[in-house]
Structure formats: C-alpha cells, structure tokens
Design an enzyme around this catalytic site. Sequence first.
Site, short mmCIF file in Angstrom:
data_model
loop_
_atom_site.label_atom_id
_atom_site.label_comp_id
_atom_site.label_asym_id
_atom_site.label_seq_id
_atom_site.Cartn_x
_atom_site.Cartn_y
_atom_site.Cartn_z
N SER A 201 0.83 -1.20 0.00
CA SER A 201 0.00 0.00 0.00
C SER A 201 0.87 1.25 0.00
O SER A 201 1.96 1.26 0.58
CB SER A 201 -0.90 0.03 1.24
OG SER A 201 -1.54 1.28 1.38
N TYR A 229 -2.06 -0.10 10.55
CA TYR A 229 -2.06 -0.49 9.15
C TYR A 229 -0.77 -0.09 8.45
O TYR A 229 -0.12 -0.92 7.80
CB TYR A 229 -3.25 0.15 8.44
CG TYR A 229 -3.34 -0.18 6.96
CD1 TYR A 229 -3.80 -1.42 6.53
CD2 TYR A 229 -2.97 0.76 6.00
CE1 TYR A 229 -3.88 -1.72 5.18
CE2 TYR A 229 -3.05 0.46 4.64
CZ TYR A 229 -3.51 -0.78 4.24
OH TYR A 229 -3.58 -1.06 2.91
#
Length: 378
Positions: A201, A229
Amino acid sequence: MPEAEVEAKKNGSSRKKKKDALGWMEWLRGWLYVIYEMLFQRILASHLQNPLPLPPVNDLTCIVTGSTSGIGREIARQLAESGAHVVMAVRNTKAAQELIQKWQEEWSGRGLPLNVEVMELDLLSLDSVARFAEAWNARLGPLHVLINNAGIFSIGEPQRFSKDGYEEHMQVNHLAPALLSVLLLPSLIRGSPSRIVNLNSVMHYVGFVDTEDMNVVSGKRKYTSLFGYSSSKLAQVMFSSVLQKRLPAEAGINVLCVSPGIVHTNVARDLSRVVQAAYHLIPYFIFSPQEGSRSTLFSATDPQIPEYCELLKADDWPVCAFISQECRPTNASEEAHNIETSYKVWEKTLEMTGLPSYAVERFLEGDEVKCRYGAQQV
C-alpha cells in the site's frame, strides 16, 4: 552472515540514538506522496488497459490469498480465465465455492472449464497458515506464483489482538504472509522460476516500525488503526527486502511488493456514513477492484520482472522491487531503505512466527524445518 547484514549491524552500533518515530520531514513527504497518488493515479495509469491483457499463463500454478472479494477476487478470476491453475486460499470456503460455480457458468462455452480450487486459510491463526503450507507442500508439486493479497484495515476500530497474541493488522498484513512465504519455499523452489508478490500500500510511506514494540502495547505511542495499518505494510516491505537478499539467484525465486493504488474495496464498509458518502462522490479518483488488480497481475506475469528483480539484487539495492499502481518500478519509502531496521524486522518476524533464523537456508538445501505452529515439522 551476509555482508549487508554485517554492515547494517556495524552502522547500527555507531548510532548514538535509537530512532523512535519518523522525522517530521519524512512524515510530511510521505503524506504528500499519498495525496499525490490519490489525486493523480488515474491520470498516471491512463495508459493501462482495463482489464489488463495477460501473457500466456497456462503453465502457472498460483495461490491467491483473500480471493473472495475486492482485488483478490479480480486477480483470481482473471488468472483463471487466462488459463492458470488458481488456488483460492480463503477463510470462507463456502463463499469461494459459490464464486467458482458462478465463474464457471459465466465462462461456459468460451473454452475449457476454469482450473480453480479452494483451500482454507485463516491469517488470524498462524496454526492455520502452517497447516495450509503443510498441506500444499505435501502435494510435492510446483508453485509458480504466491500472491499475498489478503489484508485488513479496521478504520477507526479499537486495538485488537489475534488468538496468537499479535495486533491484528500486524498479523494479517505482515506476520502471516511472511510465515506463508517462508513455509512455501519448497514448493516455490519446485516451481522455479517463481515469484512472491505482496500486495502492499502507498500508506507504507507514512509507516514506522518499532521492532521492540510491534504490538504497540508499550505506551510509547498511541495506537490508531492508521498507525497499525501503515506500520504493518512497512514491515512487509522490510521483510520482503531481506528475503529477496537471502534467496540466491540460482533459487529462481523473486520477491516484490506492489501498490494497487487507492481502490474502492470492502475497506469502505468500516467508514462512517459521512465519510462513505464522500468516498462515493469521488469515483474519478478511486480505482475499481479490477483497476486495482492490474499492478499485481502485471507483477505476477510480466516476463521482465525476474530480470528487474535480479538487477536490483546485483546492484545491492537495499529494498526489494516495488511496482506502482501504473505497473512501473517505483521507489519505496525512505524508512524502507533503513537496512538496520529491516534486519531487525526480519529477525523479530521469524521469532514471532516460530521459525528458526536459519529457516530459509535450510529450505534451500532441501532440509526440513521445525516451526512452532502447525504440525511442528514442516
């Protein structure tokens, strides 16, 4: 011990102060990169076809984790329709079987039946990961592509831990895929040339990993889902970089990370109603799952990828290959280039997943390796 590791330890010993967070300039540059990608990703990727045309993949066996929804579902379907043998490694096997039936019905009359099967895999259980690897390796067949697609981003949720005792983002996004990648090395060796493709990501650009507090429980920093995250995605890049270095060229296994871009997936279910409304108002900026699957499909099938990975290894580049959402090589974050921390992440990950430090080398030699999870003998 690899020269890079020795040098990293020397550099580490000379540092006077341990780094406890991203510098404000690193943090700012990271967020500027995230915003830039969100605003311009569609323009930057305008040269790509949708769906992405794939080269012949009839001889490939591919495992795709988390393939019942979002990007993973698109990856599995497109690989299968292009002729690959696809293994859907999922927690909800019933949903996967229903998907396969639907795909077969839609594909009927267009060629041979799709070669897709389902195997159970729960990334919130390291025992499940080890059992999956044991079952697959027991087939003694080749594995050509492992796609670590499954991941979570529990936006705004309180901190939660798996039954293994690890923060859920760190386990699902990093620890479990790392364990799976190492345990499947025997099958990847049989499938050489083969690839491990980690769906990463752009948020790793604002991540920071404290190897002494990977569960974020020490109180040194406040836990947020965003921190959980982003740090898990950075840890994945760091671990992948060391794994790529540990694998000799003759093994024929390449490791890379990819960014799908900002994609409209099930993450939206965790957003508040107000944010969801805004999320749906800007479809121009947000990729569909099919568009988000392109960089992973490219990384899994493009014939030039192995050459690029080996070139980086030969140049002693500190980070594994990182492919952007427009299917081009790009640079990982500044912190991902921190060799000292990368080797600490490597060591800590092996410790947390119950693998010995020599696991990779033993697998490359064709030996068995004991793991704390699963049936103990892998």
